[in-house]
Design a protein around this motif. Structure first.
Motif, PDB file in Angstrom:
ATOM      1  N   ASN A  95       0.825  -1.209   0.000  1.00  0.00           N
ATOM      2  CA  ASN A  95       0.000   0.000   0.000  1.00  0.00           C
ATOM      3  C   ASN A  95       0.858   1.258   0.000  1.00  0.00           C
ATOM      4  OD1 ASN A  95      -2.304  -1.558  -0.002  1.00  0.00           O
ATOM      5  ND2 ASN A  95      -2.760  -1.245   2.161  1.00  0.00           N
ATOM      6  N   ALA A  96       1.908   1.271   0.804  1.00  0.00           N
ATOM      7  CA  ALA A  96       2.797   2.433   0.877  1.00  0.00           C
ATOM      8  C   ALA A  96       3.504   2.656  -0.461  1.00  0.00           C
ATOM      9  CB  ALA A  96       3.807   2.254   2.003  1.00  0.00           C
ATOM     10  N   GLU A  97       3.950   1.571  -1.086  1.00  0.00           N
ATOM     11  CA  GLU A  97       4.622   1.700  -2.388  1.00  0.00           C
ATOM     12  C   GLU A  97       3.675   2.275  -3.438  1.00  0.00           C
ATOM     13  OE1 GLU A  97       6.093  -2.254  -3.075  1.00  0.00           O
ATOM     14  OE2 GLU A  97       7.801  -1.959  -1.719  1.00  0.00           O
ATOM     15  N   GLN A  98       2.417   1.835  -3.433  1.00  0.00           N
ATOM     16  CA  GLN A  98       1.423   2.369  -4.374  1.00  0.00           C
ATOM     17  C   GLN A  98       1.202   3.865  -4.139  1.00  0.00           C
ATOM     18  OE1 GLN A  98       0.007   1.000  -7.014  1.00  0.00           O
ATOM     19  NE2 GLN A  98       1.057  -0.945  -6.660  1.00  0.00           N
ATOM     20  N   ALA A  99       1.079   4.249  -2.880  1.00  0.00           N
ATOM     21  CA  ALA A  99       0.863   5.665  -2.560  1.00  0.00           C
ATOM     22  C   ALA A  99       2.060   6.506  -2.991  1.00  0.00           C
ATOM     23  CB  ALA A  99       0.599   5.825  -1.057  1.00  0.00           C
ATOM     24  N   LEU A 100       3.270   6.031  -2.707  1.00  0.00           N
ATOM     25  CA  LEU A 100       4.475   6.784  -3.082  1.00  0.00           C
ATOM     26  C   LEU A 100       4.615   6.879  -4.600  1.00  0.00           C
ATOM     27  CD1 LEU A 100       6.921   5.412  -0.388  1.00  0.00           C
ATOM     28  CD2 LEU A 100       5.962   7.721  -0.517  1.00  0.00           C
ATOM     29  N   ARG A 101       4.280   5.805  -5.298  1.00  0.00           N
ATOM     30  CA  ARG A 101       4.338   5.820  -6.761  1.00  0.00           C
ATOM     31  C   ARG A 101       3.376   6.876  -7.308  1.00  0.00           C
ATOM     32  NH1 ARG A 101       3.227   0.698  -7.608  1.00  0.00           N
ATOM     33  NH2 ARG A 101       5.376   0.122  -7.262  1.00  0.00           N
ATOM     34  N   ARG A 102       2.185   6.946  -6.761  1.00  0.00           N
ATOM     35  CA  ARG A 102       1.192   7.924  -7.220  1.00  0.00           C
ATOM     36  C   ARG A 102       1.621   9.353  -6.878  1.00  0.00           C
ATOM     37  NH1 ARG A 102      -4.236   5.980  -8.343  1.00  0.00           N
ATOM     38  NH2 ARG A 102      -4.075   3.734  -8.607  1.00  0.00           N
ATOM     39  N   LEU A 103       2.254   9.523  -5.729  1.00  0.00           N
ATOM     40  CA  LEU A 103       2.725  10.863  -5.368  1.00  0.00           C
ATOM     41  C   LEU A 103       3.817  11.337  -6.325  1.00  0.00           C
ATOM     42  CD1 LEU A 103       2.762  10.635  -1.492  1.00  0.00           C
ATOM     43  CD2 LEU A 103       1.399  12.216  -2.886  1.00  0.00           C
ATOM     44  N   ARG A 104       4.666  10.424  -6.778  1.00  0.00           N
ATOM     45  CA  ARG A 104       5.718  10.805  -7.746  1.00  0.00           C
ATOM     46  C   ARG A 104       5.108  11.217  -9.078  1.00  0.00           C
ATOM     47  NH1 ARG A 104       8.414   6.578  -5.103  1.00  0.00           N
ATOM     48  NH2 ARG A 104       7.787   5.033  -6.641  1.00  0.00           N
ATOM     49  N   LEU A 105       3.928  10.678  -9.420  1.00  0.00           N
ATOM     50  CA  LEU A 105       3.263  11.013 -10.675  1.00  0.00           C
ATOM     51  C   LEU A 105       2.402  12.262 -10.566  1.00  0.00           C
ATOM     52  CD1 LEU A 105       2.106   7.428 -11.733  1.00  0.00           C
ATOM     53  CD2 LEU A 105       4.075   8.718 -12.606  1.00  0.00           C
ATOM     54  N   ARG A 106       2.244  12.751  -9.361  1.00  0.00           N
ATOM     55  CA  ARG A 106       1.367  13.901  -9.099  1.00  0.00           C
ATOM     56  C   ARG A 106       1.942  15.147  -9.759  1.00  0.00           C
ATOM     57  NH1 ARG A 106       1.011  17.553  -4.506  1.00  0.00           N
ATOM     58  NH2 ARG A 106      -1.146  18.230  -4.286  1.00  0.00           N
ATOM     59  N   PRO A 107       1.105  15.886 -10.491  1.00  0.00           N
ATOM     60  CA  PRO A 107       1.584  17.120 -11.119  1.00  0.00           C
ATOM     61  C   PRO A 107       2.013  18.143 -10.083  1.00  0.00           C
ATOM     62  CG  PRO A 107      -0.636  16.560 -11.884  1.00  0.00           C
ATOM     63  CD  PRO A 107      -0.291  15.618 -10.770  1.00  0.00           C
TER      64      PRO A 107
END
Length: 112
Positions: A95-107
């Motif tokens: 879950n943490a890895e998914q959240a961090l991955r999405r944060l890196r993609l955040r504009p």
């Protein structure tokens, strides 16, 4: 554990016991340390949790001794408890890895 998600105090109690048996105060101290003092267990809460975890076969008594006239009980994690802890740790990590991955993609600025 039958639920798909473990409560944080339970996770931390099992984690505190993962490296070897501890008595109640040792578990309380280790949980506080593992959580950077976010989770502070009271003795009544801890022993209620240990009773429940014992009934679920996730922890078991590991002996007792008398220190300064007081009984000190030790507990240890069981194989089932270690497996449950490992499963929950992997779930949290995923879950943490998914959240961090999405944060890196955040504009930048948070606007899409």
């Amino acid at each position: 554990m039958t639920s798909s998600e473990m409560r944080e105090p339970t996770f931390l109690i099992l984690a505190a016991l993962a490296d070897g048996p501890k008595h109640g105060y040792g578990v309380i101290s280790e949980v506080s340390k593992l959580s950077d003092d976010r989770v502070r267990l009271r003795p009544g809460t801890l022993y209620t949790a240990l009773d429940r975890l014992s009934a679920e076969k996730l922890v078991q008594p590991a002996g007792e001794e008398v220190v300064d006239g007081r009984l000190r009980r030790y507990y240890e994690i069981t194989d089932a408890g270690a497996e449950s802890l490992a499963t929950e740790a992997a779930r949290l990590q995923s879950n943490a890895e998914q959240a961090l991955r999405r944060l890196r993609l955040r504009p930048v600025g948070g606007v899409a």
